[in-house]
Design a protein around this motif. Structure first.
Motif, PDB file in Angstrom:
ATOM      1  N   ARG A 168       1.084   0.811  -9.818  1.00 63.94           N
ATOM      2  CA  ARG A 168      -0.082  -0.003 -10.175  1.00 63.94           C
ATOM      3  C   ARG A 168      -1.072   0.807 -11.010  1.00 63.94           C
ATOM      4  O   ARG A 168      -1.670   0.295 -11.958  1.00 63.94           O
ATOM      5  N   SER A 191      -6.755   1.412   3.023  1.00 65.83           N
ATOM      6  CA  SER A 191      -5.446   1.711   3.589  1.00 65.83           C
ATOM      7  C   SER A 191      -5.364   3.098   4.224  1.00 65.83           C
ATOM      8  O   SER A 191      -4.840   3.243   5.332  1.00 65.83           O
ATOM      9  N   LEU A 241      -7.515  -0.961  -7.016  1.00 64.31           N
ATOM     10  CA  LEU A 241      -6.711   0.162  -6.540  1.00 64.31           C
ATOM     11  C   LEU A 241      -7.516   1.095  -5.655  1.00 64.31           C
ATOM     12  O   LEU A 241      -7.055   1.498  -4.585  1.00 64.31           O
ATOM     13  N   THR A 263      -5.975   8.178  -2.309  1.00 59.76           N
ATOM     14  CA  THR A 263      -7.247   7.661  -2.811  1.00 59.76           C
ATOM     15  C   THR A 263      -7.742   8.514  -3.972  1.00 59.76           C
ATOM     16  O   THR A 263      -8.244   7.982  -4.972  1.00 59.76           O
ATOM     17  N   MET A 305       1.451   1.975  -5.222  1.00 62.66           N
ATOM     18  CA  MET A 305       0.104   2.275  -5.713  1.00 62.66           C
ATOM     19  C   MET A 305       0.166   3.090  -7.006  1.00 62.66           C
ATOM     20  O   MET A 305      -0.594   2.831  -7.940  1.00 62.66           O
ATOM     21  N   ASP A 306       1.071   4.065  -7.068  1.00 62.34           N
ATOM     22  CA  ASP A 306       1.195   4.866  -8.291  1.00 62.34           C
ATOM     23  C   ASP A 306       1.653   4.011  -9.472  1.00 62.34           C
ATOM     24  O   ASP A 306       1.162   4.183 -10.588  1.00 62.34           O
ATOM     25  N   ASP A 341      -8.336  -0.672  -2.395  1.00 59.07           N
ATOM     26  CA  ASP A 341      -7.132  -0.779  -1.564  1.00 59.07           C
ATOM     27  C   ASP A 341      -6.785   0.561  -0.917  1.00 59.07           C
ATOM     28  O   ASP A 341      -6.459   0.618   0.268  1.00 59.07           O
ATOM     29  N   ALA A 342      -6.853   1.628  -1.694  1.00 64.21           N
ATOM     30  CA  ALA A 342      -6.526   2.950  -1.154  1.00 64.21           C
ATOM     31  C   ALA A 342      -7.532   3.362  -0.081  1.00 64.21           C
ATOM     32  O   ALA A 342      -7.135   3.878   0.983  1.00 64.21           O
ATOM     33  N   MET A 367       0.808  -1.214   0.000  1.00 64.93           N
ATOM     34  CA  MET A 367       0.000   0.000   0.000  1.00 64.93           C
ATOM     35  C   MET A 367       0.846   1.272   0.000  1.00 64.93           C
ATOM     36  O   MET A 367       0.312   2.373   0.125  1.00 64.93           O
ATOM     37  N   MET A 406      -5.902   7.479  -7.025  1.00 71.58           N
ATOM     38  CA  MET A 406      -6.371   6.200  -7.552  1.00 71.58           C
ATOM     39  C   MET A 406      -7.712   6.375  -8.256  1.00 71.58           C
ATOM     40  O   MET A 406      -7.978   5.736  -9.278  1.00 71.58           O
TER      41      MET A 406
END
Length: 100
Positions: free
Chosen positions: A43, A73, A66, A81, A40-41, A69-70, A35, A84
């Motif tokens: 992904r 997290s 994504l 978030t 994340m970026d 998950d954001a 996370m 994403m």
């Protein structure tokens, strides 16, 4: 100067970005938590590149995960978030969808 053709080149560029992001992900995960914003970026970049290269189902699945998950997290109001969600919106535009 003549303009470069965009049809195949854009898809080729997206496929190259997709392969690069996919190849970079394991090493990034070895250094960071799943996370982590950098993960994340990447992904998000991978999902967008998948959409642009025609891997639509994969791209849609990735951005859906994504955002979830954001939100889990860091919460729904966090800047990560929001990034994403922006990636999801980009994928939706590429795919031809208008709403999340």
């Amino acid at each position: 100067m003549d303009a470069a053709p965009t049809g195949g080149n854009r898809t080729d560029d997206a496929a190259s970005r997709m392969r690069s992001a996919f190849a970079a992900l394991p090493a990034l995960l070895a250094r960071h938590e799943a996370m982590d914003p950098e993960v994340m970026d990447l992904r998000a970049d991978l999902a967008i590149a998948c959409a642009e290269s025609g891997e639509l189902e994969s791209a849609l699945q990735q951005v859906g995960e994504l955002v979830k998950d954001a939100e889990r997290s860091v919460g729904p109001e966090h800047e990560l978030t929001a990034r994403m969600r922006a990636a999801r919106d980009t994928v939706f535009r590429v795919v031809g969808l208008t709403e999340a």
